[in-house]
Design a protein around this motif. Structure first.
Motif, PDB file in Angstrom:
ATOM      1  N   PRO A  53       0.823  -1.330  -0.224  1.00 28.48           N
ATOM      2  CA  PRO A  53       0.185  -0.064   0.044  1.00 28.48           C
ATOM      3  C   PRO A  53       1.019   1.001   0.086  1.00 28.48           C
ATOM      4  O   PRO A  53       1.779   1.412   0.613  1.00 28.48           O
ATOM      5  N   LEU A  54       0.522   2.455  -0.886  1.00 27.44           N
ATOM      6  CA  LEU A  54       1.240   3.564  -0.850  1.00 27.44           C
ATOM      7  C   LEU A  54       0.925   4.496   0.055  1.00 27.44           C
ATOM      8  O   LEU A  54       1.799   5.351   0.394  1.00 27.44           O
ATOM      9  N   ARG A  55      -0.269   4.368   0.491  1.00 29.12           N
ATOM     10  CA  ARG A  55      -0.775   5.626   1.341  1.00 29.12           C
ATOM     11  C   ARG A  55      -0.565   4.968   3.125  1.00 29.12           C
ATOM     12  O   ARG A  55      -1.195   4.165   3.416  1.00 29.12           O
ATOM     13  N   LEU A  56      -0.035   6.098   3.890  1.00 29.01           N
ATOM     14  CA  LEU A  56       0.214   5.582   5.234  1.00 29.01           C
ATOM     15  C   LEU A  56      -1.013   5.380   5.877  1.00 29.01           C
ATOM     16  O   LEU A  56      -1.918   6.121   5.907  1.00 29.01           O
ATOM     17  N   THR A  57      -1.353   4.231   6.636  1.00 27.15           N
ATOM     18  CA  THR A  57      -2.174   3.888   7.228  1.00 27.15           C
ATOM     19  C   THR A  57      -1.942   3.256   8.482  1.00 27.15           C
ATOM     20  O   THR A  57      -0.722   2.535   8.686  1.00 27.15           O
ATOM     21  N   ASP A  58      -2.655   3.422   9.657  1.00 29.19           N
ATOM     22  CA  ASP A  58      -2.639   2.608  10.841  1.00 29.19           C
ATOM     23  C   ASP A  58      -2.128   0.932  10.554  1.00 29.19           C
ATOM     24  O   ASP A  58      -3.015   0.591  10.137  1.00 29.19           O
ATOM     25  N   PRO A  59      -1.248   0.536  11.012  1.00 29.35           N
ATOM     26  CA  PRO A  59      -0.913  -0.848  10.636  1.00 29.35           C
ATOM     27  C   PRO A  59      -2.144  -1.926  11.060  1.00 29.35           C
ATOM     28  O   PRO A  59      -2.441  -2.713  10.212  1.00 29.35           O
ATOM     29  N   ALA A  60      -2.781  -1.726  12.001  1.00 26.51           N
ATOM     30  CA  ALA A  60      -4.065  -2.469  12.408  1.00 26.51           C
ATOM     31  C   ALA A  60      -5.024  -2.355  11.345  1.00 26.51           C
ATOM     32  O   ALA A  60      -5.581  -3.024  10.956  1.00 26.51           O
ATOM     33  N   THR A  61      -5.128  -1.175  11.103  1.00 28.94           N
ATOM     34  CA  THR A  61      -6.355  -0.914   9.947  1.00 28.94           C
ATOM     35  C   THR A  61      -5.930  -1.255   8.508  1.00 28.94           C
ATOM     36  O   THR A  61      -6.912  -1.945   7.996  1.00 28.94           O
ATOM     37  N   ALA A  62      -4.769  -1.116   8.213  1.00 33.57           N
ATOM     38  CA  ALA A  62      -4.031  -1.755   7.135  1.00 33.57           C
ATOM     39  C   ALA A  62      -4.290  -3.077   6.996  1.00 33.57           C
ATOM     40  O   ALA A  62      -4.718  -3.847   6.023  1.00 33.57           O
ATOM     41  N   LEU A  63      -4.045  -4.036   7.859  1.00 32.24           N
ATOM     42  CA  LEU A  63      -4.029  -5.313   8.112  1.00 32.24           C
ATOM     43  C   LEU A  63      -5.781  -5.642   7.798  1.00 32.24           C
ATOM     44  O   LEU A  63      -5.832  -6.677   7.169  1.00 32.24           O
ATOM     45  N   LEU A  90       0.129 -13.064   3.605  1.00 32.33           N
ATOM     46  CA  LEU A  90       0.405 -11.366   3.940  1.00 32.33           C
ATOM     47  C   LEU A  90       1.469 -11.150   4.708  1.00 32.33           C
ATOM     48  O   LEU A  90       2.181 -12.055   5.470  1.00 32.33           O
ATOM     49  N   GLY A  91       2.203 -10.221   4.390  1.00 35.45           N
ATOM     50  CA  GLY A  91       3.401  -9.956   5.057  1.00 35.45           C
ATOM     51  C   GLY A  91       3.243  -8.700   6.099  1.00 35.45           C
ATOM     52  O   GLY A  91       2.309  -8.122   6.308  1.00 35.45           O
ATOM     53  N   GLU A  92       4.318  -8.833   7.050  1.00 39.46           N
ATOM     54  CA  GLU A  92       4.130  -8.014   8.079  1.00 39.46           C
ATOM     55  C   GLU A  92       5.243  -6.805   7.740  1.00 39.46           C
ATOM     56  O   GLU A  92       5.986  -6.561   6.809  1.00 39.46           O
ATOM     57  N   PRO A  93       5.056  -5.250   8.494  1.00 37.93           N
ATOM     58  CA  PRO A  93       6.066  -4.374   8.532  1.00 37.93           C
ATOM     59  C   PRO A  93       7.261  -4.636   8.656  1.00 37.93           C
ATOM     60  O   PRO A  93       7.646  -5.781   9.425  1.00 37.93           O
ATOM     61  N   GLY A  94       8.221  -3.954   8.057  1.00 38.85           N
ATOM     62  CA  GLY A  94       9.711  -3.978   8.441  1.00 38.85           C
ATOM     63  C   GLY A  94      10.526  -3.457   7.449  1.00 38.85           C
ATOM     64  O   GLY A  94      10.155  -3.072   6.340  1.00 38.85           O
ATOM     65  N   TYR A  97       9.461  -0.168   6.340  1.00 39.88           N
ATOM     66  CA  TYR A  97       8.173  -0.131   5.662  1.00 39.88           C
ATOM     67  C   TYR A  97       7.316  -0.343   6.672  1.00 39.88           C
ATOM     68  O   TYR A  97       7.208  -1.313   7.312  1.00 39.88           O
ATOM     69  N   PRO A  98       6.307   0.506   6.898  1.00 37.36           N
ATOM     70  CA  PRO A  98       5.410   0.571   8.271  1.00 37.36           C
ATOM     71  C   PRO A  98       4.179  -0.059   8.237  1.00 37.36           C
ATOM     72  O   PRO A  98       3.456  -0.163   9.382  1.00 37.36           O
ATOM     73  N   MET A  99       3.722  -0.667   7.126  1.00 36.47           N
ATOM     74  CA  MET A  99       2.344  -1.344   7.298  1.00 36.47           C
ATOM     75  C   MET A  99       2.546  -2.723   6.671  1.00 36.47           C
ATOM     76  O   MET A  99       3.619  -3.246   5.976  1.00 36.47           O
ATOM     77  N   PRO A 100       1.462  -3.624   7.089  1.00 33.98           N
ATOM     78  CA  PRO A 100       1.347  -4.778   6.288  1.00 33.98           C
ATOM     79  C   PRO A 100       1.130  -4.891   4.890  1.00 33.98           C
ATOM     80  O   PRO A 100       0.860  -3.772   4.196  1.00 33.98           O
ATOM     81  N   TRP A 101       1.469  -6.018   4.212  1.00 36.41           N
ATOM     82  CA  TRP A 101       1.545  -5.989   2.716  1.00 36.41           C
ATOM     83  C   TRP A 101       0.993  -7.353   1.951  1.00 36.41           C
ATOM     84  O   TRP A 101       0.733  -8.262   3.035  1.00 36.41           O
ATOM     85  N   SER A 102       0.876  -7.538   0.888  1.00 37.98           N
ATOM     86  CA  SER A 102      -0.061  -8.698   0.575  1.00 37.98           C
ATOM     87  C   SER A 102       1.055  -9.293  -0.657  1.00 37.98           C
ATOM     88  O   SER A 102       1.554  -8.650  -1.235  1.00 37.98           O
ATOM     89  N   VAL A 103       0.663 -10.827  -1.108  1.00 34.68           N
ATOM     90  CA  VAL A 103       1.140 -11.562  -1.845  1.00 34.68           C
ATOM     91  C   VAL A 103       0.006 -12.046  -2.682  1.00 34.68           C
ATOM     92  O   VAL A 103      -0.627 -12.780  -2.123  1.00 34.68           O
TER      93      VAL A 103
END
Length: 296
Positions: A53-63, A90-94, A97-103
């Motif tokens: 995700p490109l737009r900064l969002t709270d990690p819990a909300t993003a997940l 689903l990937g985790e922040p690290g 990069y501050p948010m979860p991400w997906s594959v």
């Protein structure tokens, strides 16, 4: 493109992917150049894609959003008559990069931004079959959740007002204001149906003039059945548009409501992306031109 955008280098993406999914360690990681506005996409070898995700969002909300999108994508895959991506992980922040991400799985094909299907009657027929298949899917008792497009047209008055103000000098604002004044009053008669929600050029694949696949399936949800008619104006010229309408059996009211949803979406594209994403801005302008054609 966005004031709150989170930029991610290929090296950082590769570090995240290989650290959390070492089973893909022998695969090349490469950035996909696209006109997309919501995610940075990186290829993982030949058959997978990571979406950040490109737009900064709270990690819990993003997940929560990513989990919902994965469920929606899997549900759409069960009913789609054409290939669609399947959620994989689903990937985790690290790695900064501050948010979860997906594959998800990668679909081969040519995105419609690179090969325009607008004049293809066969593509229009395929698109109609896709929309019809989604409309036949069971809503499982769900209704529109109130987010985004697909509910009450007048809920978007404030946004259209902003778009009209920002479009001064770019578009024929008085004509567009009159157009919205008419479209916003169109009544709703049909029950919610399952919709893709974003049938634009960047979300469809073309193969030999036919619909080769559909991307960005995480928005699959109940909404106004007219919502997926946005593809008629985003994707099709006049004659193929008529073919799609006939195939779906749209009456005048449903067709005009589809036009209203396409208008609502296109109005935001032109001014918002005029400098940061010219291709997306041009798509919005072309959609509005189609909407304003006599007899559209």
């Amino acid at each position: 493109m966005h004031e709150d955008q989170v930029d991610l280098t290929t090296d950082a993406a590769a570090a995240l992917i290989l650290d959390q999914f070492p089973q893909w360690g022998d695969r090349p990681i490469r950035l996909l150049r696209s006109t997309g506005t919501d995610n940075a996409i990186f290829r993982i070898g030949d058959d997978l894609a990571a979406r950040f995700p490109l737009r900064l969002t709270d990690p819990a909300t993003a997940l929560a959003t990513l989990e919902r999108e994965a469920r929606a994508g899997a549900e759409l895959a069960e009913v789609s008559p054409v290939p669609v991506p399947h959620p994989v992980a689903l990937g985790e922040p690290g790695a900064g990069y501050p948010m979860p991400w997906s594959v998800q799985t990668w679909l081969p094909g040519t995105v419609a931004t690179e090969t325009d299907p607008g004049a293809s009657v066969a593509f229009a027929e395929d698109l109609a079959s896709f929309v019809a298949a989604l409309r036949r899917a069971d809503t499982r008792g769900r209704t529109f959740d109130g987010a985004g497009r697909g509910g009450v047209l007048t809920d978007h008055d404030e946004w259209i007002g902003i778009c009209l103000t920002e479009s001064q000098g770019l578009l024929d604002v008085p004509r567009l204001r009159d157009t919205w004044a008419r479209l916003r009053e169109l009544p709703r008669t049909g029950a919610d149906a399952m919709c893709h929600g974003d049938l634009i050029l960047g979300n469809v694949l073309v193969a030999d003039g036919r619909l080769g696949g559909v991307l960005d399936t995480g928005g699959f949800a109940p909404a106004d059945p007219a919502l997926d008619l946005v593809g008629a104006w985003h994707l099709l010229d006049r004659e193929p548009r008529r073919v799609l309408r006939a195939a779906l059996g749209c009456d005048d009211l449903e067709w005009e409501r589809g036009k209203a949803w396409a208008f609502q979406q296109a109005m935001g594209l032109v001014w918002y992306y005029v400098e940061s994403n010219p291709a997306m801005s041009a798509m919005g302008r072309r959609t509005l031109d189609r909407l304003l054609e006599p007899g559209a």
